[in-house]
Design a protein around this motif. Structure first.
Motif, PDB file in Angstrom:
ATOM      1  N   THR A  17      46.396  47.635   1.684  1.00 10.57           N
ATOM      2  CA  THR A  17      45.762  48.573   0.765  1.00 10.57           C
ATOM      3  C   THR A  17      45.804  49.956   1.375  1.00 10.57           C
ATOM      4  O   THR A  17      45.698  50.116   2.599  1.00 10.57           O
ATOM      5  N   ARG A  18      45.962  50.964   0.510  1.00  9.15           N
ATOM      6  CA  ARG A  18      46.091  52.337   0.984  1.00  9.15           C
ATOM      7  C   ARG A  18      45.715  53.295  -0.148  1.00  9.15           C
ATOM      8  O   ARG A  18      45.889  52.983  -1.314  1.00  9.15           O
ATOM      9  N   ASP A  19      45.217  54.459   0.221  1.00  6.80           N
ATOM     10  CA  ASP A  19      44.936  55.514  -0.752  1.00  6.80           C
ATOM     11  C   ASP A  19      46.206  56.320  -0.979  1.00  6.80           C
ATOM     12  O   ASP A  19      46.823  56.787  -0.026  1.00  6.80           O
ATOM     13  N   LEU A  20      46.595  56.471  -2.261  1.00  5.90           N
ATOM     14  CA  LEU A  20      47.748  57.283  -2.635  1.00  5.90           C
ATOM     15  C   LEU A  20      47.256  58.433  -3.512  1.00  5.90           C
ATOM     16  O   LEU A  20      46.197  58.336  -4.138  1.00  5.90           O
ATOM     17  N   PRO A  21      48.027  59.510  -3.609  1.00  3.58           N
ATOM     18  CA  PRO A  21      47.624  60.616  -4.477  1.00  3.58           C
ATOM     19  C   PRO A  21      47.570  60.161  -5.933  1.00  3.58           C
ATOM     20  O   PRO A  21      48.426  59.410  -6.392  1.00  3.58           O
ATOM     21  N   ALA A  22      46.560  60.629  -6.646  1.00  4.09           N
ATOM     22  CA  ALA A  22      46.400  60.282  -8.062  1.00  4.09           C
ATOM     23  C   ALA A  22      46.883  61.441  -8.926  1.00  4.09           C
ATOM     24  O   ALA A  22      46.654  62.616  -8.601  1.00  4.09           O
ATOM     25  N   GLY A  23      47.550  61.110 -10.008  1.00  3.99           N
ATOM     26  CA  GLY A  23      47.980  62.117 -10.964  1.00  3.99           C
ATOM     27  C   GLY A  23      46.813  62.548 -11.838  1.00  3.99           C
ATOM     28  O   GLY A  23      45.684  62.046 -11.700  1.00  3.99           O
ATOM     29  N   PRO A  24      47.054  63.451 -12.776  1.00  2.00           N
ATOM     30  CA  PRO A  24      45.995  63.918 -13.670  1.00  2.00           C
ATOM     31  C   PRO A  24      45.356  62.794 -14.494  1.00  2.00           C
ATOM     32  O   PRO A  24      44.195  62.877 -14.878  1.00  2.00           O
ATOM     33  N   ASP A  25      46.131  61.726 -14.726  1.00  2.00           N
ATOM     34  CA  ASP A  25      45.609  60.588 -15.486  1.00  2.00           C
ATOM     35  C   ASP A  25      44.839  59.597 -14.608  1.00  2.00           C
ATOM     36  O   ASP A  25      44.369  58.570 -15.078  1.00  2.00           O
ATOM     37  N   GLY A  26      44.754  59.871 -13.304  1.00  2.00           N
ATOM     38  CA  GLY A  26      44.035  58.989 -12.383  1.00  2.00           C
ATOM     39  C   GLY A  26      44.868  57.846 -11.844  1.00  2.00           C
ATOM     40  O   GLY A  26      44.386  57.019 -11.074  1.00  2.00           O
ATOM     41  N   ALA A  27      46.147  57.790 -12.226  1.00  2.10           N
ATOM     42  CA  ALA A  27      47.040  56.713 -11.785  1.00  2.10           C
ATOM     43  C   ALA A  27      47.821  57.145 -10.544  1.00  2.10           C
ATOM     44  O   ALA A  27      48.093  58.332 -10.358  1.00  2.10           O
ATOM     45  N   PRO A  28      48.208  56.186  -9.712  1.00  2.00           N
ATOM     46  CA  PRO A  28      49.077  56.509  -8.571  1.00  2.00           C
ATOM     47  C   PRO A  28      50.482  56.859  -9.070  1.00  2.00           C
ATOM     48  O   PRO A  28      50.805  56.636 -10.244  1.00  2.00           O
ATOM     49  N   PRO A  29      51.344  57.378  -8.197  1.00  2.98           N
ATOM     50  CA  PRO A  29      52.723  57.693  -8.606  1.00  2.98           C
ATOM     51  C   PRO A  29      53.446  56.439  -9.107  1.00  2.98           C
ATOM     52  O   PRO A  29      53.135  55.330  -8.677  1.00  2.98           O
ATOM     53  N   PRO A  30      54.420  56.616 -10.006  1.00  2.00           N
ATOM     54  CA  PRO A  30      55.155  55.450 -10.530  1.00  2.00           C
ATOM     55  C   PRO A  30      55.944  54.713  -9.452  1.00  2.00           C
ATOM     56  O   PRO A  30      56.136  53.507  -9.533  1.00  2.00           O
ATOM     57  N   ARG A  31      56.438  55.446  -8.431  1.00  2.00           N
ATOM     58  CA  ARG A  31      57.182  54.838  -7.326  1.00  2.00           C
ATOM     59  C   ARG A  31      56.669  55.426  -6.021  1.00  2.00           C
ATOM     60  O   ARG A  31      56.283  56.586  -5.949  1.00  2.00           O
ATOM     61  N   TRP A  32      56.723  54.612  -4.971  1.00  4.11           N
ATOM     62  CA  TRP A  32      56.273  55.063  -3.658  1.00  4.11           C
ATOM     63  C   TRP A  32      57.156  54.448  -2.590  1.00  4.11           C
ATOM     64  O   TRP A  32      57.399  53.243  -2.592  1.00  4.11           O
ATOM     65  N   VAL A  33      57.684  55.290  -1.704  1.00  4.41           N
ATOM     66  CA  VAL A  33      58.467  54.802  -0.574  1.00  4.41           C
ATOM     67  C   VAL A  33      57.517  54.682   0.605  1.00  4.41           C
ATOM     68  O   VAL A  33      56.883  55.656   1.007  1.00  4.41           O
ATOM     69  N   LEU A  34      57.406  53.501   1.124  1.00  2.00           N
ATOM     70  CA  LEU A  34      56.480  53.209   2.205  1.00  2.00           C
ATOM     71  C   LEU A  34      57.263  52.892   3.466  1.00  2.00           C
ATOM     72  O   LEU A  34      58.135  52.023   3.459  1.00  2.00           O
ATOM     73  N   ARG A  35      56.976  53.623   4.513  1.00  2.00           N
ATOM     74  CA  ARG A  35      57.560  53.316   5.816  1.00  2.00           C
ATOM     75  C   ARG A  35      56.568  52.396   6.497  1.00  2.00           C
ATOM     76  O   ARG A  35      55.431  52.770   6.736  1.00  2.00           O
ATOM     77  N   HIS A  36      56.976  51.175   6.757  1.00  2.29           N
ATOM     78  CA  HIS A  36      56.043  50.204   7.320  1.00  2.29           C
ATOM     79  C   HIS A  36      56.709  49.476   8.469  1.00  2.29           C
ATOM     80  O   HIS A  36      57.739  48.851   8.255  1.00  2.29           O
TER      81      HIS A  36
END
Length: 74
Positions: A17-36
């Protein structure tokens, strides 16, 4: 900037679980590249996750799509 809590499903970051930036609609970005893991090292790769269409009662989830060799997304 507002943030929203997401849970990653599948792939190497499964159940992270992680906090991601939220858009104006309160949703996270449609895609996210995660370095893990976050610290680069040998054998590290970038992992593409896509957001589910809507939040479930437990919150937002990002589903595993594909893994790229380290640095291929830069």
């Amino acid at each position: 900037m507002a943030a929203v809590r997401v849970r990653f499903v599948g792939g190497p970051a499964d159940d992270l679980t992680r906090d991601l930036p939220a858009g104006p609609d309160g949703a996270p970005p449609p895609r996210w590249v995660l370095r893990h893991p976050e610290e680069p090292g040998q054998g590290v790769a970038d992992h593409l996750y896509e957001r589910d269409d809507h939040a479930s009662p437990g919150g937002w989830t990002m589903r595993y799509v594909h893994t790229f060799p380290f640095g291929a997304t830069e």
